[in-house]
Scaffold this active site. Structure first.
Site, PDB file in Angstrom:
ATOM      1  N   GLU A 166      34.173  16.228  31.585  1.00 29.51           N
ATOM      2  CA  GLU A 166      34.271  15.008  32.377  1.00 29.51           C
ATOM      3  C   GLU A 166      33.649  15.135  33.766  1.00 29.51           C
ATOM      4  O   GLU A 166      34.348  15.056  34.793  1.00 29.51           O
ATOM      5  CB  GLU A 166      35.739  14.578  32.495  1.00 29.51           C
ATOM      6  N   GLU A 373      39.059  15.070  23.419  1.00 29.97           N
ATOM      7  CA  GLU A 373      40.381  14.785  23.984  1.00 29.97           C
ATOM      8  C   GLU A 373      40.808  13.393  23.571  1.00 29.97           C
ATOM      9  O   GLU A 373      40.024  12.444  23.640  1.00 29.97           O
ATOM     10  CB  GLU A 373      40.381  14.807  25.525  1.00 29.97           C
TER      11      GLU A 373
END
Ligand code: IFM
Length: 479
Positions: A166, A373
């Site tokens: 991220e 995720e």
């Protein structure tokens, strides 16, 4: 009801990150990271929580691998703490830190679990931040040296090398809104960080392939944003959604997969920066092919054009700040999504995951994907029977995994799914208050307690078929 069965080679896993679970912050020669400094700064995290002890995985990693083996998962996604293996981020490496990860990898392999490594999940060595952090181009080159060293140490034992987790959060939350380490609120710095993170990805990918050859499998994980216009018939709202897509998604997908920054992104941010920090040759490096694109998905967003006076409502999903993470988008307002919500206040919308996967298939049809995720925080409680009946989490996982199956049916090349998270952990600015694990951590005793979701996930992994929600779970989930 049709059964949802996955392909034999579909990879089921769980994910964690070093700072969130390890603890042992000053042990074994580990250097300080920006998250140590940030979490120790009063007011930066809920209740002043820090990752000093976390889930004590630094001491309990063998026990944790044993839990994973009982779950039956095929892969474990974890991150390496850069300051644990190279305390200052430059120069000397720490053999003890390297031995820690080497031991973990061996233990995983012995348990029949593929190690999926993330090289950077936000814990930059503090010394590098002191030299400018991700606004300093040198950091990208130092990251590649660190990646190279890890490739030679861990070698072919690693089944997938993920450079970054991220980078959106690292750049915009770290340097623009300041709700994450290093806590800066400088919009121009955030865009420099975006580019240097992208560059570091490409340099590191090449470095890993230099050591391990073309058989090394490379990836990066992005938290892609599904953001819809409030009024789809409004050109202004459509433009607001386009801006968020440019900043949140295409600022990464563009250089990584197309070899260019989107022209609209450069135009939208022209008043903030001229992007002169992008040098000749950078985009080729960033565009180094990856084997898998990691996708993290939790919820959706809704925006409209903001023409009012003052500051529009902004969403980053990770904390409140006067400063916006959405650089150059002062005319975009985020609106509250309809519920239900998780304990993070994020709306639950599995259809958004299907939409995201289908749009990636349409834009990048040849790019294999992996859900690296997905999961939810809820206010779990231990009941008198000693269990955690987290029906809401089971329901969340069920519905999102069903969406993954629907995407595969629709021709999306999804190779695996990793639940976030294996265990409760340090949820950044929210400290230990938000629990994402399928295994509960009792932070007083460090006891590991399987939640119902862990038992449910074990059944899924064992059968490769999505277990339906039982009546009890269904009833609880709708409360
Ligand atoms: O806990 C984080 C993780 O570190 C990165 N992705 C989102 C998770 C939940 O906020």
């Amino acid at each position: 009801m049709t059964q949802r069965t996955f392909g034999d080679d579909f990879l089921w896993g769980s994910a964690t990150a070093a700072y969130q679970i390890e603890g042992g912050a000053t042990e074994g020669g580990r250097g300080p990271s920006i998250w140590d400094s940030f979490s120790h700064t009063p007011g930066k995290t809920l209740n002043g929580d820090t990752g000093d002890v976390a889930s004590d995985h630094f001491h309990r990693w063998r026990e944790d691998v044993a839990e994973m083996k009982k779950l039956g998962i095929g892969a474990y996604r974890f991150s390496i703490s850069w300051p644990r293996v190279q305390p200052g981020g430059t120069g000397e490496f720490n053999s003890g830190g390297i031995a820690f990860y080497s031991g973990l990898v061996d233990e995983l392999i012995a348990a029949g679990i593929e190690p999926v490594v993330t090289l950077y999940h936000w814990d930059l060595p503090q010394e590098l931040e002191d030299a400018g952090g991700w606004t300093n181009r040198d950091t990208a080159y130092l990251f590649a040296e660190y990646a190279k060293r890890m490739a030679s140490e861990l070698g072919t034992r690693i089944s997938l090398w993920t450079t970054f987790n991220e980078p959106w959060c690292a750049a915009y939350l770290g340097y623009a809104s300041g709700v994450h380490a290093p806590g800066r609120t400088d919009p121009a710095a955030a865009l420099v960080a975006v580019h240097h993170l992208n560059l570091a990805h490409g340099l590191a990918g090449r470095a890993i392939r230099d050591v391990l050859g073309d058989t090394a499998r490379l990836s990066i994980t992005l938290n892609l944003h599904v953001t819809r216009p409030d009024d789809p018939s409004s050109a202004a709202d459509l433009d607001a959604a386009r801006k968020i897509d440019a900043l949140g998604n295409r600022a990464f997908l563009g250089p990584l997969l197309d070899g260019a920054y989107p022209a609209d992104l450069l135009a939208d941010t022209a008043s903030v920066t001229d992007w002169a920090f992008v040098r000749g040759g950078d985009l080729d490096v960033i565009n180094t092919p990856i084997d898998v694109l990691g996708v993290n998905y939790y919820s959706t967003g809704r925006v409209r054009h903001f023409g009012g006076v003052g500051v529009p409502a902004q969403a980053d999903g990770h904390g409140d700040s006067e400063a916006s993470p959405w650089v150059g988008a002062d005319d975009v307002e985020f609106l509250q999504q309809p519920g239900p919500y998780t304990a993070m206040g994020w709306n639950i919308e599995p259809a958004g995951l299907l939409e995201l996967l289908e749009s990636l298939r349409d834009t990048y049809p040849d790019q294999p994907l992996m859900i690296t995720e997905n999961g939810a925080a809820f206010g779990d409680e231990v009941t008198p029977d000693g269990r955690v009946h987290d029906a809401d989490r089971v329901s969340y996982l069920h519905d999102h995994i069903a969406a993954v199956h629907d995407a595969i049916d629709a021709g999306v090349d999804v190779r695996g799914y990793f639940v976030w998270s294996l265990m409760d952990n340090f949820e950044w600015g929210y400290g230990y208050d938000r629990r994402f694990g399928i295994i509960r951590i009792d932070y007083d005793t460090q006891e590991r307690i399987w939640k119902d979701s862990a038992y449910w996930y074990r059944t899924l992994v064992a059968t490769n078929t999505l277990p339906e929600l039982d009546a009890e779970v269904e009833a609880a989930a709708t409360r």
